[in-house]
Design an enzyme around this catalytic site. Sequence first.
Site, PDB file in Angstrom:
ATOM      1  N   GLY A  18      14.948   0.776  -5.977  1.00 48.31           N
ATOM      2  CA  GLY A  18      14.105   0.357  -4.863  1.00 48.31           C
ATOM      3  C   GLY A  18      12.700   0.070  -5.333  1.00 48.31           C
ATOM      4  N   ARG A  19      12.027  -0.792  -4.574  1.00 49.27           N
ATOM      5  CA  ARG A  19      10.656  -1.155  -4.923  1.00 49.27           C
ATOM      6  C   ARG A  19       9.877  -1.346  -3.643  1.00 49.27           C
ATOM      7  NH1 ARG A  19       9.682  -5.133  -9.718  1.00 49.27           N
ATOM      8  NH2 ARG A  19       9.842  -3.111 -10.720  1.00 49.27           N
ATOM      9  N   GLY A  21       5.618  -1.287  -1.767  1.00 46.49           N
ATOM     10  CA  GLY A  21       4.316  -1.879  -1.984  1.00 46.49           C
ATOM     11  C   GLY A  21       3.475  -1.150  -3.007  1.00 46.49           C
ATOM     12  N   MET A  22       3.716   0.155  -3.211  1.00 45.12           N
ATOM     13  CA  MET A  22       2.868   0.912  -4.129  1.00 45.12           C
ATOM     14  C   MET A  22       3.670   1.734  -5.132  1.00 45.12           C
ATOM     15  SD  MET A  22       1.570   3.859  -1.440  1.00 45.12           S
ATOM     16  CE  MET A  22       1.028   5.051  -2.640  1.00 45.12           C
ATOM     17  N   ALA A  23       4.978   1.787  -5.019  1.00 41.94           N
ATOM     18  CA  ALA A  23       5.747   2.647  -5.910  1.00 41.94           C
ATOM     19  C   ALA A  23       7.129   2.052  -6.153  1.00 41.94           C
ATOM     20  CB  ALA A  23       5.893   4.055  -5.310  1.00 41.94           C
ATOM     21  N   VAL A  25      11.246   3.198  -7.121  1.00 44.19           N
ATOM     22  CA  VAL A  25      12.171   4.327  -6.970  1.00 44.19           C
ATOM     23  C   VAL A  25      13.319   4.137  -7.956  1.00 44.19           C
ATOM     24  CG1 VAL A  25      13.641   5.621  -5.405  1.00 44.19           C
ATOM     25  CG2 VAL A  25      11.559   4.547  -4.543  1.00 44.19           C
ATOM     26  N   LYS A  40      10.490   8.789  -7.324  1.00 43.78           N
ATOM     27  CA  LYS A  40       9.547   7.778  -6.838  1.00 43.78           C
ATOM     28  C   LYS A  40       8.281   7.853  -7.684  1.00 43.78           C
ATOM     29  CE  LYS A  40       7.444   6.204  -2.517  1.00 43.78           C
ATOM     30  NZ  LYS A  40       7.358   6.456  -1.061  1.00 43.78           N
ATOM     31  N   ASP A 142       4.395   5.383  10.249  1.00 45.88           N
ATOM     32  CA  ASP A 142       4.974   4.121   9.757  1.00 45.88           C
ATOM     33  C   ASP A 142       6.489   4.121   9.980  1.00 45.88           C
ATOM     34  OD1 ASP A 142       4.985   1.595   8.700  1.00 45.88           O
ATOM     35  OD2 ASP A 142       5.014   2.251   6.606  1.00 45.88           O
TER      36      ASP A 142
END
Length: 670
Positions: A18-19, A21-23, A25, A40, A142
């Site tokens: 996974g990708r 906006g800031m990290a 996984v 993460k 969020d």
Amino acid sequence: MPAPVVLSGRYELGDLIGRGGMADVYEGRDRRLGRTVAVKMLRPDMARDGQFRVRFEREARAVAGLNHPAIVAVYDTGEHNAEPLAPHSVAVPYIVMEYVAGKSLREVAHEDSLTVDQSVDYVLGILSALEYSHRHGIVHRDIKPANVMVCSDPGEVKVMDFGIARAMADAGATQTQTQAVVGTAQYLSPEQARGEVVDARTDLYSTGCLLYELLAGRPPFIGESAVSLAYQHVQSAAAPASDFNPEVTPALQSVLERALQKDPDDRFQSAAAFQRALRAARAGVPVPARSGVAAVGAAAAVSGAAALDDAGPTEPVGLVGARAASAEDAGSGGNAPGEASASPHLGDTGEIPVVAPPPAELIQFDDDRDEERARRGRGRRRTWIVALVIAALLLAAAGGIVLYTYMNQPAAVQMVTVPSVANMTETEAALKLQSMGLKPTIDHPKDSTVPKGKAIRTVPDAGTQLANGSSISLLVSDGPANATIPESIIGATEAGARSTLQSLGLTVKPKPIFANDPKAPYGTVISTNPGVGQTVGLGTEVELTLSSGKVAVPELRGMSLEAAQKALADLGLKTSTQEAENSVVPPGTVTDQSPAADGTVDQGGTVTLTVAKAPPPPSPPRVPSPTATPTPSATTPTPSPTAPTPSPTAPTPSPTAPTPSPTKKGGGNG
């Protein structure tokens, strides 16, 4: 094969799964416990920014204390420095989390057609997680389908990504240091969009948006930009979900309407209340409408008394009596006849229940005098009631005039100074103007000096004084109107050239032209039309000319061998020669070629040249032998028989007499 990356000597990183906006996984393996985990890691470029590190560490702190089956668990945290001795290396923080086998709710909703019951089940699981986190003082801020994982077990969900979560004690800080509103625009609560204090009810609004999307197949609001979405969340009402999905019942629609209220006080006040409403809606019970507690005014009391007094013996009295009886059954506390009910349930009905007096037929009169007295008493009461009603109406009219005069007197105009918004993003600029009390209208003109999406200026300009609440035009760059064809596409592949030109706002003809070129590799760009370096309008169609991988052979006949070889070498071609006798042209002249002139050959190919050479010299004439006896010529005249015969004594040539040298005629070898 390179060795795997191991964090803190324990967690072995695997594939990227996974990708954000800031990290990023990764799937990982805990060597100590032998279990699969999700790791993460903050991106290295983000790790150098202190604000991103704070957000990342906040997520770990927020979730570490939460232990709920519907929340992704956090096992461990740490930092990893891949090159500790490098001068510019940075330690990247990471979080070790529970590995969830499944898909995000966003993927499930897009791939499958969810039923109403499935959608409600998923939202009930989310609300269960939120009820637990809210009870522990954590607001997610969020909630959206991408932050909810659907497990392999049907109906089970797990809420994740608490990256912008805050404790309720700190929930007043809805903005970061850069004044950027946090959250996702399509699920943003009105108080988040306005930059106000948020609490647990903002998560319930976002959950309502999520439920709406699962039921209707689209978010409640759709816009071209984050600003337009924020405006709709603050000012607009969502269309009923039943317009897009007829299976949405009125009871379920009432739940959506309560969850999407603009004022937090009008929404569900807890996740548990939201859950109860969903379960009731599934059984067909709608959410009751909210209404204020009615106050009993003097005029209303007088009007009610008049209505009772004027009521006939049948229908009006019966209606009022029925209302009174229902109010008394609802818990009015056993008010005495003739008294108004003070039931706390007044707010549920919006009506003022009044208990009717005993019907006239139940009153016993002793004689005609008593009946007349009663009639006169009723007449006096009617007169007083009419007088009181008129007085109340006059007082109300006078109060209305005073209130109208007060409300319409010109108020002092509050002036504001237009702030500078140049080079801000569209969202930042619009929110800044809105915070000053102005109403921005956004236009998108072309501009070659300001990047696309950045504010150019306002109309009127910054520094102008405007009345509070005035409209103002915000100009946001839509990028340049023209584009220059870059020289860098010469030599690029067709795909690379197309991508470059399209990113500049230009279009490319579907079929390129192929041309011969001695040096450009096959399929690379050798020219464009319009040519490189030219400035053209956006949307202009550009034609690409690609190398065919072949070379056109020039005309070489009549050239010397050396000149022909040089011409071919300049084209990157090789030469093969063969000679042929030719007495017409000088030796060393090219008389033929293969391929012929204007033919083609592959780059680096060979051209065969035919070169003239001199013919051999002619053979010398045959010389007669000196001892040979000359044969008389056939034309030599025969001596006449009558001719005198030579004397036998005539001298005979000596056989040793010298014979004329052959060189006297043929120019021999000397």
